[in-house]
Motif scaffolding. Structure first.
Motif, short mmCIF file in Angstrom:
data_model
loop_
_atom_site.label_atom_id
_atom_site.label_comp_id
_atom_site.label_asym_id
_atom_site.label_seq_id
_atom_site.Cartn_x
_atom_site.Cartn_y
_atom_site.Cartn_z
N CYS A 1 40.18 44.02 32.35
CA CYS A 1 41.15 43.84 33.65
C CYS A 1 40.54 42.62 34.43
CB CYS A 1 41.04 45.22 34.67
SG CYS A 1 42.20 44.77 36.23
N ASP A 2 41.12 41.89 34.95
CA ASP A 2 40.68 40.46 35.27
C ASP A 2 40.98 40.29 36.82
OD1 ASP A 2 38.96 39.57 33.60
OD2 ASP A 2 40.22 38.33 32.50
N GLN A 3 41.42 41.55 37.58
CA GLN A 3 41.60 41.34 38.95
C GLN A 3 40.30 41.36 39.71
OE1 GLN A 3 44.66 40.96 39.96
NE2 GLN A 3 45.58 40.86 38.08
N PRO A 4 40.16 40.69 40.72
CA PRO A 4 38.95 40.71 41.49
C PRO A 4 39.15 41.76 42.60
CG PRO A 4 40.36 38.97 42.37
CD PRO A 4 40.97 39.52 41.32
N GLY A 5 38.02 42.18 43.32
CA GLY A 5 38.09 42.99 44.40
C GLY A 5 38.37 44.51 44.09
N GLU A 6 38.94 45.11 45.06
CA GLU A 6 39.42 46.43 45.16
C GLU A 6 40.63 46.58 44.03
OE1 GLU A 6 40.51 48.24 48.60
OE2 GLU A 6 38.74 47.48 49.73
N THR A 7 41.23 45.50 43.90
CA THR A 7 42.40 45.62 42.98
C THR A 7 41.93 45.93 41.58
OG1 THR A 7 43.59 43.94 44.01
CG2 THR A 7 44.61 44.52 42.15
N SER B 1 34.85 37.48 40.70
CA SER B 1 35.42 36.88 39.76
C SER B 1 35.80 37.51 38.85
CB SER B 1 34.48 35.66 39.35
OG SER B 1 33.44 36.05 38.77
N PRO B 2 36.75 37.25 37.93
CA PRO B 2 37.27 37.72 36.49
C PRO B 2 36.00 38.17 35.77
CG PRO B 2 38.55 35.79 36.79
CD PRO B 2 37.37 35.71 37.80
N VAL B 3 35.96 39.30 35.16
CA VAL B 3 35.28 40.25 34.28
C VAL B 3 34.65 39.44 33.06
CG1 VAL B 3 34.34 42.22 33.44
CG2 VAL B 3 35.53 42.22 35.63
N THR B 4 35.77 38.79 32.53
CA THR B 4 35.72 38.43 31.22
C THR B 4 34.46 37.34 30.82
OG1 THR B 4 38.19 38.53 31.26
CG2 THR B 4 37.06 37.09 29.37
#
Length: 146
Positions: A55-61, A96-99
């Motif tokens: 999942c590449d959403q930042p923060g709580e999302t 930032s995005p996890v990828t």
């Protein structure tokens, strides 16, 4: 007289045992908080396997996306009162995005105020490798998250 001595002894024992019991209860909640972060890490690993990419959403999302279908209690720090942030999540996600993150990069951490004002007793930090560590509230690593 003997009854008075007995009462004094019981009072002294209680004054020693009660603070120790409270400290042990608090430490167990800090451990549960670390366990919740570890469960969220497992959820993000399962998400990546299921979807072919993280999942590449930042923060709580981010936590909201990877933990759908999980027990909502896993997203809550047992020390925080009142429970949950605006999205029902007590943990900060990646900035930032996890990828593109390295294994030793930060993936999540407690939000300010979960353990004590300004993290005075330390905060749990989750690394991309899955390791969760309790760091001091003033540790600069903690502030690297969104």
């Amino acid at each position: 007289m003997e009854l008075l001595v007995l009462l004094v002894i019981l009072g002294v024992l209680a004054s020693v045992i009660v603070p120790t019991w409270r400290r042990a209860a608090r430490n167990s909640r800090i451990t549960q908080c670390a366990s919740n972060l570890s469960q969220l890490w497992r959820a993000q690993e399962a998400y990546a396997l299921r979807n072919g990419s993280p999942c590449d959403q930042p923060g709580e999302t981010y936590w909201s996306g990877v933990s759908s279908g999980m027990d909502p209690g896993m997203r809550l720090c047992p020390l925080k009162d009142p429970k949950s942030g605006p999205m029902g999540i007590d943990y900060r996600g990646p900035r930032s995005p996890v990828t593109g993150l390295a294994k030793e990069a930060l993936l999540g951490a407690d939000k300010p105020g979960n353990h004590a004002p300004h993290g005075a007793e330390g905060v749990n930090v989750l690394f991309k490798s899955g390791t969760v560590r309790l760091l001091g509230g003033g540790d600069p690593v903690w502030s690297q998250l969104a």
